[in-house]
Design a protein around this motif. Sequence first.
Motif, PDB file in Angstrom:
ATOM      1  N   VAL A   1       0.866  -1.188   0.000  1.00 35.03           N
ATOM      2  CA  VAL A   1       0.000   0.000   0.000  1.00 35.03           C
ATOM      3  C   VAL A   1       0.894   1.227   0.000  1.00 35.03           C
ATOM      4  O   VAL A   1       1.710   1.420   0.904  1.00 35.03           O
TER       5      VAL A   1
ATOM      6  N   ALA B   1       1.048   5.293   0.052  1.00 34.90           N
ATOM      7  CA  ALA B   1       0.192   6.420   0.456  1.00 34.90           C
ATOM      8  C   ALA B   1       1.025   7.675   0.640  1.00 34.90           C
ATOM      9  O   ALA B   1       2.224   7.617   0.899  1.00 34.90           O
TER      10      ALA B   1
ATOM     11  N   GLU C   1      -4.472   0.029  -7.879  1.00 28.84           N
ATOM     12  CA  GLU C   1      -5.794   0.502  -7.465  1.00 28.84           C
ATOM     13  C   GLU C   1      -5.572   1.759  -6.635  1.00 28.84           C
ATOM     14  O   GLU C   1      -4.753   1.766  -5.710  1.00 28.84           O
ATOM     15  N   VAL C   2      -6.265   2.841  -6.986  1.00 36.09           N
ATOM     16  CA  VAL C   2      -6.029   4.114  -6.309  1.00 36.09           C
ATOM     17  C   VAL C   2      -7.292   4.607  -5.610  1.00 36.09           C
ATOM     18  O   VAL C   2      -8.397   4.423  -6.107  1.00 36.09           O
ATOM     19  N   ASP C   3      -7.102   5.180  -4.418  1.00 34.10           N
ATOM     20  CA  ASP C   3      -8.182   5.804  -3.655  1.00 34.10           C
ATOM     21  C   ASP C   3      -7.795   7.276  -3.477  1.00 34.10           C
ATOM     22  O   ASP C   3      -6.992   7.616  -2.613  1.00 34.10           O
ATOM     23  N   ILE C   4      -8.365   8.134  -4.339  1.00 30.26           N
ATOM     24  CA  ILE C   4      -7.999   9.558  -4.341  1.00 30.26           C
ATOM     25  C   ILE C   4      -8.397  10.242  -3.037  1.00 30.26           C
ATOM     26  O   ILE C   4      -7.696  11.131  -2.555  1.00 30.26           O
ATOM     27  N   GLU C   5      -9.506   9.825  -2.446  1.00 33.17           N
ATOM     28  CA  GLU C   5      -9.964  10.459  -1.197  1.00 33.17           C
ATOM     29  C   GLU C   5      -8.940  10.282  -0.074  1.00 33.17           C
ATOM     30  O   GLU C   5      -8.630  11.217   0.659  1.00 33.17           O
ATOM     31  N   LYS C   6      -8.406   9.064   0.056  1.00 36.78           N
ATOM     32  CA  LYS C   6      -7.433   8.774   1.120  1.00 36.78           C
ATOM     33  C   LYS C   6      -5.993   9.050   0.692  1.00 36.78           C
ATOM     34  O   LYS C   6      -5.074   8.912   1.499  1.00 36.78           O
TER      35      LYS C   6
ATOM     36  N   GLN D   1      -4.116   7.247  -1.329  1.00 42.25           N
ATOM     37  CA  GLN D   1      -3.325   6.021  -1.254  1.00 42.25           C
ATOM     38  C   GLN D   1      -3.716   5.086  -2.390  1.00 42.25           C
ATOM     39  O   GLN D   1      -4.774   5.223  -2.989  1.00 42.25           O
ATOM     40  N   GLY D   2      -2.830   4.176  -2.670  1.00 38.20           N
ATOM     41  CA  GLY D   2      -3.076   3.193  -3.708  1.00 38.20           C
ATOM     42  C   GLY D   2      -2.455   1.876  -3.314  1.00 38.20           C
ATOM     43  O   GLY D   2      -1.556   1.835  -2.475  1.00 38.20           O
ATOM     44  N   SER D   3      -2.950   0.805  -3.914  1.00 39.61           N
ATOM     45  CA  SER D   3      -2.378  -0.508  -3.598  1.00 39.61           C
ATOM     46  C   SER D   3      -1.943  -1.202  -4.879  1.00 39.61           C
ATOM     47  O   SER D   3      -2.524  -0.994  -5.939  1.00 39.61           O
TER      48      SER D   3
END
Length: 197
Positions: A133, A135, A163-168, A170-172
């Motif tokens: 992960v 971040a 896989e990206v989470d723009i809100e947090k 972070q990406g995995s």
Amino acid sequence: MAIDRTPVLKRCRQLGIDPVVMGINKESHRQPKRRRRQESEYGMQLREKQKAKFIYGVLERQFRGYYDKAMKTKGITGDNLMSLLECRLDNVVYRLGFARTRKEARQTVRHGHIMVNGRRVDIPSYQVKAGDVVAVASKAKDLLPIKEAIVASNGKAAPAWLEVDIEKLQGSVLQTPVRNQIDLEIDAQLIVELYSK
């Protein structure tokens, strides 16, 4: 430490790379010089190697190390080489959209703004693995370059292996990338042929 100070647009023109690949939306209006001689086999192999080194921001000694590691790994050497280059932490930060260019991503990592599995990592060549992960550190979430990069990459999707989470912020890493998931026009087989001489 050696630094490549060649102007990016000039180098892109020399190697036949679209500046968008480097994360730059500028266009050069200069006309390329017409080549009179047909390029030799060695010339084509050398140009592919220079293209890969320039795109990923790697110098010769480190690139040779990646090649040696790719040779020792099971599978096709060229595909292994591209996978190793793609799994560099600075490249992953760029692919996730936390930086506008790979050079900017490298600087972001060097300044300690990136965490891998909750630990701060400041080595751009750090190899990420499946399940990691990546971040942005909590102190760096309000930095202007990172905010600008996220705005600039809003419409651009991350590659299938990430896989990206723009809100947090972070990406995995879902898996190690395979050759058909890497969208760069680099003929890795020519690089292998060059080194195997």
